[in-house]
Design a protein around this motif. Structure first.
Motif, PDB file in Angstrom:
ATOM      1  N   UNK A 191     -21.161  -3.084 -26.767  1.00  0.00           N
ATOM      2  CA  UNK A 191     -21.605  -4.473 -26.767  1.00  0.00           C
ATOM      3  C   UNK A 191     -21.249  -5.050 -25.405  1.00  0.00           C
ATOM      4  N   UNK A 192     -22.114  -5.909 -24.879  1.00  0.00           N
ATOM      5  CA  UNK A 192     -21.883  -6.480 -23.550  1.00  0.00           C
ATOM      6  C   UNK A 192     -21.906  -7.998 -23.633  1.00  0.00           C
ATOM      7  N   UNK A 193     -21.151  -8.636 -22.745  1.00  0.00           N
ATOM      8  CA  UNK A 193     -21.071 -10.093 -22.770  1.00  0.00           C
ATOM      9  C   UNK A 193     -20.957 -10.646 -21.357  1.00  0.00           C
ATOM     10  N   UNK A 194     -21.563 -11.819 -21.155  1.00  0.00           N
ATOM     11  CA  UNK A 194     -21.513 -12.473 -19.853  1.00  0.00           C
ATOM     12  C   UNK A 194     -21.654 -13.980 -20.064  1.00  0.00           C
ATOM     13  N   UNK A 195     -21.059 -14.750 -19.163  1.00  0.00           N
ATOM     14  CA  UNK A 195     -21.174 -16.206 -19.255  1.00  0.00           C
ATOM     15  C   UNK A 195     -22.577 -16.683 -18.912  1.00  0.00           C
ATOM     16  N   UNK A 196     -23.305 -15.911 -18.110  1.00  0.00           N
ATOM     17  CA  UNK A 196     -24.657 -16.296 -17.721  1.00  0.00           C
ATOM     18  C   UNK A 196     -25.643 -15.960 -18.839  1.00  0.00           C
ATOM     19  N   UNK A 197     -26.779 -16.638 -18.813  1.00  0.00           N
ATOM     20  CA  UNK A 197     -27.848 -16.327 -19.761  1.00  0.00           C
ATOM     21  C   UNK A 197     -28.586 -15.076 -19.305  1.00  0.00           C
ATOM     22  N   UNK A 214     -30.656 -15.790 -16.336  1.00  0.00           N
ATOM     23  CA  UNK A 214     -29.889 -15.862 -15.091  1.00  0.00           C
ATOM     24  C   UNK A 214     -29.460 -14.472 -14.616  1.00  0.00           C
ATOM     25  N   UNK A 215     -29.188 -13.583 -15.550  1.00  0.00           N
ATOM     26  CA  UNK A 215     -28.752 -12.235 -15.187  1.00  0.00           C
ATOM     27  C   UNK A 215     -29.864 -11.421 -14.549  1.00  0.00           C
ATOM     28  N   UNK A 216     -31.117 -11.765 -14.856  1.00  0.00           N
ATOM     29  CA  UNK A 216     -32.245 -11.140 -14.182  1.00  0.00           C
ATOM     30  C   UNK A 216     -32.625  -9.786 -14.748  1.00  0.00           C
ATOM     31  N   UNK A 217     -33.353  -9.034 -13.930  1.00  0.00           N
ATOM     32  CA  UNK A 217     -33.964  -7.783 -14.385  1.00  0.00           C
ATOM     33  C   UNK A 217     -32.940  -6.693 -14.672  1.00  0.00           C
TER      34      UNK A 217
END
Length: 472
Positions: free
Chosen positions: A38-44, A47-50
Motif C-alpha cells: 500500500x502506498x501513501x502520499x500527502x499529494x493528490x 499532483x503526483x502526475x504520471x
C-alpha cells in the motif's frame, strides 16, 4: 544476524510513504517480490502526475491527499522516501508499535544482499556523501570505472533512484552492473541499518538543511552514518582539510584514507601541480594538467574520485583519460558564455553557504548573483572572500535582505526583482576581465521549481544578451 536471514518480503504488509521516484520504484519492486503493498502520499494523484500510473496498473492501493493512521500501525514494514521526515508523528507511532521503518536506500541494499533479485549478492556499493560536490564525484567515479571496463550503475540522490534502477534491471531494461556508484544524502543515511558500502567518501560538511536538522551536530551525525556498518576491509576516504569531516573518524571501523590539497597524507594529495596516490607501499602519480574541470572544489572532487577509482581497481590510464575528457556537470560552475570579455558562470547548484564559499574561492573580480530561499545559513563566514574577490553583488529572492545585512557593507550591493533583472544589472556592473557568477547560496523554491530550472533560465538570459535579444 545477516541480511540474508532476516529480510523476507513474501506476504508481508508493506507501506510505502512518499511517491516520488524512489517510492514508486520501491513499491513496484515490493509488488514483484510478493509483498502486499500500500502506498501513501500527502499529494493528490493528480499532483503526483504520471509516475503513479504504473502503481495503479499493478493494482497497488494508493492513499493520496493525506495519511491514515491504520496504514502505519497495521504494516509489517514501512519504506519511506528521502523527503519524508523521520520524526513524523505517524512514523513514531508505528515504531512504538514495533513496526520497522527503513528508507529506500536501505531497502535497495537489503533487497540485493538478500538475493531477492538476480543481482549478485556481493556486488559492491561505492557511496559518496558530503554537503557539496556529491554529483560531480559520483559521475566522475562512474566514468572512470566504465572507462576501465568496470560496468557501473550510477544512481541514488544524483537523479535516478536506486530502487528505480534495480526495477529496470529486474525487468530487463538495464544491464546488470559490476558495481553500484551511489550518491547518498543525509536524508537517506538517517534510515540505514545494514547499508554497508565497500568504499565511501565524505567530501565536506558545511551548514545545510538546518531547516530539517535541529543542530549542526545532528547534521554531521547523519553524514557520518555512511561509515556505520563499514569494517576493516572497507575503505572510507575523508577530507583532511575539513575539520568537521575529520570528526567522523571516530564513527567508523573501516580503514581510513584521506585527500588533501594542503599536506601529504595516506591516500591522495596535491604535489607539484599533479595528484599523488600514496597507499601502503604504492605511490602513483596522476597527471591533471589537462583536466577540464577547474576551481578548488573540483580539485578536491578529482582527488576523491581518483582515490575511490584506484581502490576499486581502475588504472592510472583510465583515471587520466577520464579527467582529460570530463567537462563537468550542468549547473556546477558551468561556463555559459563570454560577453565583452566577461565570463558568465552558472553555479545554480550552489544551494548553501558552503557551496558558495567554494565557488568564490575559484574566481576573482566577481559580480555575484546570489539569494533565494534561506536554509538558515550563516552568510557572515563569507566576509573575507566577499571583501577580497567580489566587486559587486546582485541579490534576489527571500534571502536578499539577510545577505545584504551580513555582507552589503563590503561591496556594492543592489537588489533585482527576478533573474532577468539580475543578469542585466550584473552585465551593467561587469567590466572586461570580470566574472558574472550565479552562485545563490540558497534554495531555489521561492522563485523556481528547482536549481536546474534556475540555472537554465540564467543561461537562456545570458545567451539572449549575447545575441542582442532583449525580451521584456
Amino acid at each position: 544476524m545477516t541480511v540474508e536471514k532476516k529480510f523476507r518480503l513474501q506476504g508481508l504488509k508493506v507501506l510505502v510513504v512518499g511517491l516520488q521516484r524512489s517510492g514508486i520504484g520501491a513499491a513496484l519492486i515490493l509488488k514483484r517480490l510478493g509483498a502486499n503493498v500500500r502506498a501513501t502520499d500527502l499529494k493528490s494523484i493528480k499532483e503526483l502526475g504520471e509516475g503513479v500510473a504504473g502503481l495503479i496498473r499493478e493494482g497497488i492501493d494508493i492513499k493520496d491527499g493525506g495519511h491514515e493512521e491504520r496504514d502505519f500501525l497495521e504494516s509489517d514494514l514501512i519504506v519511506i522516501s528521502p523527503g519524508v521526515r523521520t520524526d513524523m508523528h505517524l512514523l513514531k507511532k508505528a515504531k512504538d508499535a514495533g513496526v520497522e521503518v527503513i528508507g529506500e536506500l536501505e531497502f535497495a541494499f537489503r533487497t540485493v544482499r538478500s538475493g531477492l533479485t538476480p543481482l549478485k549478492r556481493d556486488i559492491p556499493f561505492y557511496a559518496v556523501t558530503g554537503t557539496n560536490g556529491k554529483s560531480t564525484v559520483t559521475t566522475l567515479l562512474g566514468l572512470i570505472l566504465n572507462n576501465h571496463g568496470i560496468r557501473t550503475s550510477v544512481c541514488g540522490n544524483i537523479g535516478k533512484a536506486i530502487t528505480a534502477e534495480i526495477l529496470d534491471m529486474m525487468e530487463g531494461r538495464v544491464e546488470y552492473p559490476d558495481a553500484f556508484v551511489v550518491e547518498v544524502s543525509s536524508f537517506q543515511l538517517e534510515t540505514i541499518k545494514d547499508f554497508r558500502p565497500s568504499i565511501a567518501t565524505i567530501l565536506n560538511i558545511t551548514p545545510d538543511h538546518l531547516d530539517r536538522y535541529r543542530s549542526m551536530d545532528e547534521y554531521i551525525e547523519a553524514k557520518a552514518r555512511i561509515g556505520l556498518n563499514m569494517k576493516r576491509d572497507d575503505f572510507i576516504i575523508l577530507n583532511a582539510d575539513d575539520p568537521v569531516v575529520m570528526k567522523c573518524r571516530q564513527m567508523t571501523d573501516s580503514e581510513i584514507l584521506y585527500f588533501s590539497r594542503k599536506v601529504p597524507v595516506e591516500g591522495i594529495y596535491l604535489e607539484k601541480g599533479g595528484l599523488k596516490i600514496k597507499f601502503k607501499d604504492r605511490e602513483v602519480e596522476i597527471d591533471i594538467k589537462d583536466m577540464k574541470i577547474k576551481g578548488v572544489h573540483n580539485t578536491e572532487n578529482a582527488m576523491a574520485s581518483t582515490l575511490m577509482a584506484f581502490l576499486a581497481g581502475a588504472s592510472r590510464e583510465s583515471i587520466e583519460k577520464t579527467l582529460r575528457e570530463f567537462r563537468g556537470l550542468e549547473h556546477r560552475t558551468e561556463f555559459v558564455e563570454e560577453i565583452d570579455g566577461v565570463l558568465y558562470i552558472n553555479d545554480s547548484k550552489g544551494t548553501n553557504v558552503g557551496a558558495l564559499m567554494k565557488s568564490l574561492e575559484g574566481f576573482s573580480n566577481i559580480v555575484l548573483i546570489a539569494g533565494g530561499r534561506d536554509k538558515k545559513g550563516d552568510f557572515s563566514v563569507l566576509r573575507p572572500l566577499i571583501k577580497e574577490r567580489v566587486k559587486a553583488m546582485v541579490l534576489i529572492g527571500e534571502a536578499k535582505e539577510k545577505i545584504r545585512e551580513s555582507l552589503g557593507d563590503l561591496t556594492l550591493t543592489v537588489f533585482a526583482s527576478d533573474m532577468k533583472d539580475a543578469v542585466i544589472r550584473a552585465k551593467e556592473l561587469a567590466r572586461k576581465g570580470d566574472v558574472v557568477l550565479l552562485s545563490p547560496g540558497c534554495a531555489s523554491f521561492d522563485m523556481f521549481r528547482d536549481f536546474e530550472e534556475r540555472g537554465r533560465i540564467f543561461k537562456e538570459i545570458v545567451r539572449e544578451l549575447k545575441g542582442g535579444i532583449r525580451k521584456d
